[in-house]
Design a protein around this motif. Structure first.
Motif, short mmCIF file in Angstrom:
data_model
loop_
_atom_site.label_atom_id
_atom_site.label_comp_id
_atom_site.label_asym_id
_atom_site.label_seq_id
_atom_site.Cartn_x
_atom_site.Cartn_y
_atom_site.Cartn_z
N ALA A 86 0.82 -1.21 0.00
CA ALA A 86 0.00 0.00 0.00
C ALA A 86 0.85 1.26 0.00
O ALA A 86 0.55 2.23 -0.71
CB ALA A 86 -0.93 0.00 1.22
N THR A 87 1.93 1.24 0.76
CA THR A 87 2.80 2.43 0.85
C THR A 87 3.54 2.66 -0.46
O THR A 87 3.71 3.81 -0.89
CB THR A 87 3.80 2.29 2.01
N SER A 88 3.98 1.59 -1.11
CA SER A 88 4.64 1.76 -2.41
C SER A 88 3.65 2.26 -3.45
O SER A 88 4.01 3.05 -4.35
CB SER A 88 5.28 0.44 -2.87
N ALA A 89 2.38 1.85 -3.34
CA ALA A 89 1.35 2.35 -4.25
C ALA A 89 1.12 3.84 -4.03
O ALA A 89 0.96 4.60 -5.00
CB ALA A 89 0.05 1.58 -4.04
N VAL A 90 1.08 4.27 -2.77
CA VAL A 90 0.95 5.70 -2.47
C VAL A 90 2.14 6.47 -3.01
O VAL A 90 2.00 7.58 -3.56
CB VAL A 90 0.79 5.91 -0.95
N LEU A 91 3.32 5.89 -2.87
CA LEU A 91 4.52 6.53 -3.43
C LEU A 91 4.37 6.75 -4.94
O LEU A 91 4.80 7.77 -5.47
CB LEU A 91 5.76 5.67 -3.17
N ALA A 92 3.77 5.77 -5.61
CA ALA A 92 3.63 5.85 -7.06
C ALA A 92 2.79 7.05 -7.48
O ALA A 92 3.00 7.61 -8.57
CB ALA A 92 3.02 4.57 -7.61
N THR A 93 1.83 7.45 -6.65
CA THR A 93 0.97 8.58 -7.01
C THR A 93 1.48 9.90 -6.46
O THR A 93 0.97 10.96 -6.80
CB THR A 93 -0.45 8.36 -6.46
N SER A 94 2.50 9.85 -5.61
CA SER A 94 2.97 11.08 -4.97
C SER A 94 3.80 11.95 -5.90
O SER A 94 4.05 13.12 -5.60
CB SER A 94 3.81 10.73 -3.72
N PHE A 95 4.23 11.40 -7.06
CA PHE A 95 5.03 12.19 -7.99
C PHE A 95 4.16 13.07 -8.88
O PHE A 95 4.68 13.92 -9.60
CB PHE A 95 5.90 11.26 -8.84
N ALA A 96 2.85 12.85 -8.87
CA ALA A 96 1.90 13.68 -9.63
C ALA A 96 2.34 13.86 -11.08
O ALA A 96 2.33 14.95 -11.62
CB ALA A 96 1.74 15.04 -8.95
N ALA A 97 2.72 12.75 -11.70
CA ALA A 97 3.15 12.81 -13.09
C ALA A 97 2.64 11.58 -13.83
O ALA A 97 2.59 10.48 -13.26
CB ALA A 97 4.68 12.87 -13.19
N THR A 98 2.23 11.76 -15.08
CA THR A 98 1.76 10.64 -15.89
C THR A 98 2.76 10.26 -16.98
O THR A 98 2.46 9.41 -17.83
CB THR A 98 0.41 11.00 -16.55
N ASP A 99 3.92 10.86 -16.94
CA ASP A 99 4.97 10.57 -17.93
C ASP A 99 5.64 9.25 -17.58
O ASP A 99 6.10 9.04 -16.46
CB ASP A 99 5.99 11.71 -17.92
N ASN A 100 5.72 8.35 -18.56
CA ASN A 100 6.33 7.04 -18.32
C ASN A 100 7.80 7.12 -17.96
O ASN A 100 8.36 6.17 -17.41
CB ASN A 100 6.14 6.14 -19.54
N SER A 101 8.42 8.25 -18.28
CA SER A 101 9.83 8.40 -17.93
C SER A 101 10.05 8.44 -16.41
O SER A 101 11.16 8.25 -15.93
CB SER A 101 10.40 9.68 -18.55
#
Length: 328
Positions: A86-101
């Motif tokens: 769950a925490t790694s999933a939250v980390l994934a959204t914390s960057f507020a970016a949709t760029d695959n880079s």
């Protein structure tokens, strides 16, 4: 040797052969039997889309189980895997970016999280003598508090499009996350069975005092196993969020107990030192087939919990009986 002795000897050989067959192929036969029964009860089970759905759902749990095996082999367990997911999933959204880079950065951040959590769990267990249950439960609560403090209880969906490919995509007709599971299984299976570190894991789990007497740093081995478990759970969390498509505070909920149940059912001894990742993965697919059958047959979801409990009791009874035979 008279006829009676020869007959007795032949019977013992057949008995040992039967036990060996059950030990080596019994779980695969049980999985095949489950599939056959469910297929008869619900013909929809064998539809290609349902089978692909089963494989896609099994992959994140399979990843967690592969990591959990390392902890169980050294007489531990990791209840923090679901919270790491769950925490790694939250980390994934914390960057507020949709760029695959940004995906390599997100994966690096998640792996770093897994490394830190695994080190904390391992040090508490190996250096401070805290029971694995209490140590990993405490880590679970801390991570949960951090998530709620950071997100204030809200969910997120800002993810690079590449996560949808990881979680839901197909490559050569197979789910991408299943291919990731296969890669992790091959890598960690190689570590367990073909490296000195793997042999140390089995020795530490099977005979901790003996391992210390031959100069093995048991604390380092145990810490490494918890690090592996947490880092694999972090990867599984990212694969699961790609499948779900949205992050909430309970991503991966239930995977902590499910991973232990699947590993135990797959032949990994709770007492440590015995088991492998392939058997544990068979346990995963047995669980997923059972869960899928509950849905297809329209049974109450609570039936899944009953099945888990029965599996744990049956597996524990088998290990106790097997251990008594070994002692005798």
């Amino acid at each position: 040797m008279n006829g009676q002795e020869r007959s007795s000897d032949a019977f013992q050989r057949r008995s040992l052969s039967m036990k060996s067959l059950l030990r080596d192929y019994g779980l695969a036969a049980f999985l095949a039997l489950n599939i056959a029964v469910v297929s008869i009860l619900s013909p929809a089970f064998l539809k290609p889309e349902n089978l692909l759905n089963i494989l896609t759902q099994a992959a994140p749990l399979g990843m967690v189980v592969v990591g959990q095996v390392f902890c169980l082999l050294v007489r531990g367990l990791d209840l923090s895997v679901a919270s790491v997911m769950a925490t790694s999933a939250v980390l994934a959204t914390s960057f507020a970016a949709t760029d695959n880079s940004m995906m390599p950065v997100i994966f690096a951040a998640a792996l770093t999280l897994g490394l830190v959590v695994g080190l904390a769990n391992g040090v508490l267990v190996a250096k401070r003598g805290v029971s694995p249950f209490l140590a990993t439960l405490a880590t679970t609560i801390v991570l949960q508090g951090i998530r709620f403090l950071y997100t204030e209880g809200s969910s997120g969906s800002t993810l690079p499009n590449g996560f949808a490919v990881i979680g839901q995509g197909r490559f050569l007709g197979l789910p991408v996350n299943l291919l990731i599971l296969i890669a992790l299984t091959l890598l960690l299976g190689f570590v367990l069975h073909f490296t000195r570190f793997g042999r140390k894991i089995y020795l530490v789990g099977g005979n901790p005092r003996g391992a210390m007497l031959v100069g093995i740093r048991t604390d380092a081995v145990i810490i490494s196993c918890y690090v592996i478990s947490s880092m694999v759970a972090a990867i599984a969390g990212l694969c699961l969020v790609g499948y779900v498509g949205q992050v909430d505070q309970w991503t991966g909920k239930g995977y902590d107990l499910d991973s232990i149940v699947a590993a135990v059912m797959g032949g990994v001894a709770i007492s440590g030192g015995r088991g492998n990742v392939l058997g544990a993965l068979l346990g995963v697919f047995i669980l997923i087939v059972m869960f899928n059958a509950v849905i297809l047959l329209g049974l109450p979801v609570q039936v899944q919990m009953i099945l888990k409990g029965i599996i744990v009791i049956a597996a524990s009874a088998l290990y106790i009986a097997d251990g008594n035979r070994r002692v005798a």
